[in-house]
Motif scaffolding. Sequence first.
Motif, short mmCIF file in Angstrom:
data_model
loop_
_atom_site.label_atom_id
_atom_site.label_comp_id
_atom_site.label_asym_id
_atom_site.label_seq_id
_atom_site.Cartn_x
_atom_site.Cartn_y
_atom_site.Cartn_z
N ILE A 47 35.68 35.93 44.72
CA ILE A 47 35.53 37.33 44.32
C ILE A 47 35.68 38.16 45.59
CG2 ILE A 47 34.00 39.04 43.30
CD1 ILE A 47 32.66 36.63 41.85
N VAL A 48 36.59 39.15 45.55
CA VAL A 48 36.94 39.89 46.76
C VAL A 48 36.98 41.39 46.50
CG1 VAL A 48 38.32 37.98 47.68
CG2 VAL A 48 39.43 39.75 46.32
N TYR A 56 43.88 49.04 54.82
CA TYR A 56 44.88 48.05 55.20
C TYR A 56 45.10 46.97 54.16
CZ TYR A 56 44.99 50.21 59.77
OH TYR A 56 45.14 51.11 60.78
N LYS A 57 44.38 47.05 53.04
CA LYS A 57 44.52 46.13 51.91
C LYS A 57 44.09 44.71 52.21
CE LYS A 57 46.29 49.65 49.83
NZ LYS A 57 45.39 50.76 49.85
N ASN A 58 43.40 44.47 53.33
CA ASN A 58 42.84 43.14 53.57
C ASN A 58 41.78 42.85 52.52
OD1 ASN A 58 44.40 42.64 55.81
ND2 ASN A 58 42.83 43.25 57.28
N HIS A 59 41.65 41.59 52.15
CA HIS A 59 40.69 41.17 51.13
C HIS A 59 39.47 40.53 51.80
CE1 HIS A 59 44.53 41.37 48.96
NE2 HIS A 59 43.77 41.76 47.96
N PHE A 60 38.29 40.97 51.37
CA PHE A 60 37.04 40.45 51.90
C PHE A 60 36.29 39.72 50.80
CE2 PHE A 60 38.29 43.93 54.56
CZ PHE A 60 38.00 43.49 55.84
N ASP A 61 35.93 38.46 51.07
CA ASP A 61 35.16 37.65 50.14
C ASP A 61 33.77 38.26 50.03
OD1 ASP A 61 33.24 35.55 49.32
OD2 ASP A 61 34.98 34.22 49.41
N LEU A 62 33.34 38.58 48.81
CA LEU A 62 32.06 39.25 48.64
C LEU A 62 30.87 38.32 48.85
CD1 LEU A 62 32.73 41.70 45.67
CD2 LEU A 62 32.67 42.17 48.12
N SER A 89 30.81 35.74 51.25
CA SER A 89 30.70 35.36 52.67
C SER A 89 31.05 36.47 53.64
CB SER A 89 31.62 34.17 52.95
OG SER A 89 32.99 34.57 52.83
N GLY A 90 31.80 37.49 53.20
CA GLY A 90 32.27 38.54 54.10
C GLY A 90 33.56 38.17 54.82
N GLU A 91 34.08 36.97 54.57
CA GLU A 91 35.30 36.53 55.26
C GLU A 91 36.50 37.37 54.86
OE1 GLU A 91 38.21 32.65 55.82
OE2 GLU A 91 36.55 32.53 54.40
N CYS A 92 37.28 37.77 55.85
CA CYS A 92 38.54 38.46 55.61
C CYS A 92 39.59 37.38 55.38
CB CYS A 92 38.92 39.33 56.80
SG CYS A 92 40.49 40.19 56.58
N ILE A 93 40.18 37.37 54.18
CA ILE A 93 41.10 36.30 53.79
C ILE A 93 42.34 36.28 54.70
CG2 ILE A 93 42.50 35.35 51.89
CD1 ILE A 93 39.46 35.42 51.25
N ALA A 132 42.83 37.80 57.72
CA ALA A 132 42.57 37.78 59.16
C ALA A 132 41.09 37.48 59.40
CB ALA A 132 42.97 39.12 59.78
N PRO A 133 40.72 36.20 59.44
CA PRO A 133 39.31 35.84 59.57
C PRO A 133 38.60 36.49 60.76
CG PRO A 133 40.60 33.91 59.01
CD PRO A 133 41.58 35.02 59.27
N GLU A 134 39.36 36.86 61.79
CA GLU A 134 38.74 37.53 62.94
C GLU A 134 38.23 38.92 62.59
OE1 GLU A 134 43.20 38.40 63.25
OE2 GLU A 134 41.95 36.70 62.67
N HIS A 135 38.62 39.45 61.43
CA HIS A 135 38.15 40.76 60.96
C HIS A 135 37.07 40.64 59.88
CE1 HIS A 135 41.02 43.02 63.28
NE2 HIS A 135 42.02 42.32 62.78
N SER A 136 36.44 39.48 59.78
CA SER A 136 35.41 39.27 58.77
C SER A 136 34.21 40.18 59.01
CB SER A 136 34.96 37.81 58.77
OG SER A 136 36.03 36.97 58.39
N VAL A 137 33.45 40.43 57.95
CA VAL A 137 32.24 41.25 58.02
C VAL A 137 31.05 40.39 57.61
CG1 VAL A 137 33.49 43.41 57.58
CG2 VAL A 137 32.53 42.11 55.65
N ARG A 138 29.86 40.91 57.83
CA ARG A 138 28.66 40.18 57.43
C ARG A 138 28.38 40.37 55.94
NH1 ARG A 138 23.96 42.46 60.86
NH2 ARG A 138 25.03 44.35 60.18
N ALA A 139 27.87 39.32 55.32
CA ALA A 139 27.38 39.40 53.95
C ALA A 139 25.86 39.47 54.02
CB ALA A 139 27.81 38.16 53.16
N HIS A 140 25.27 40.26 53.13
CA HIS A 140 23.83 40.50 53.14
C HIS A 140 23.21 40.04 51.83
CE1 HIS A 140 24.59 42.87 56.72
NE2 HIS A 140 25.51 43.54 56.04
N ALA A 141 21.93 39.76 51.86
CA ALA A 141 21.20 39.38 50.65
C ALA A 141 20.97 40.63 49.81
CB ALA A 141 19.86 38.75 51.03
N VAL A 142 21.08 40.46 48.49
CA VAL A 142 20.86 41.58 47.57
C VAL A 142 20.16 41.04 46.33
CG1 VAL A 142 23.17 41.38 46.57
CG2 VAL A 142 21.97 43.54 46.41
N ARG A 143 19.25 41.83 45.77
CA ARG A 143 18.54 41.43 44.56
C ARG A 143 18.05 42.67 43.83
NH1 ARG A 143 12.93 39.03 47.17
NH2 ARG A 143 11.96 41.05 47.59
N VAL A 144 17.62 42.46 42.59
CA VAL A 144 17.04 43.54 41.80
C VAL A 144 15.56 43.22 41.59
CG1 VAL A 144 17.04 44.74 39.58
CG2 VAL A 144 19.21 44.05 40.63
#
Length: 114
Positions: A71-72, A78-84, A86-90, A92-104
């Motif tokens: 899921i991205v 720039y239309k790069n895709h980020f895995d929701l 892990s935050g990985e940029c599909i 260009a992995p060097e452009h990955s972001v952090r994924a954070h914990a979320v809850r309700v």
Amino acid sequence: MTTNESRHWTAVCADGDILPDTGVCALVEGVHVAIFRVGRQQALYAIDNVDPKAGASVLSRGLVGSIGERIVVASPLYKNHFDLQSGECIEAPEHSVRAHAVRVQEGRVLVALA
């Protein structure tokens, strides 16, 4: 490893404020975070909102979809895709972001920074 109990959770919005298959931006402890509600399960994901290639806080405005089983969100710049998850940029992995914990909890969406 940090447990859910020892994390610092920040309430960002009401559970119903995030429409299905969209994202919102919130400022959590000084960090721009993009929170998404996705799919039939209405699963919540949180990643950094700043597109690392552009330096702009725009990922919450991207289009949500999937690449294979992943899921991205596609950056609106720039239309790069980020895995929701892990935050990985599909592209260009060097452009990955952090994924954070979320809850309700009690009708509020809470985020804990990674």
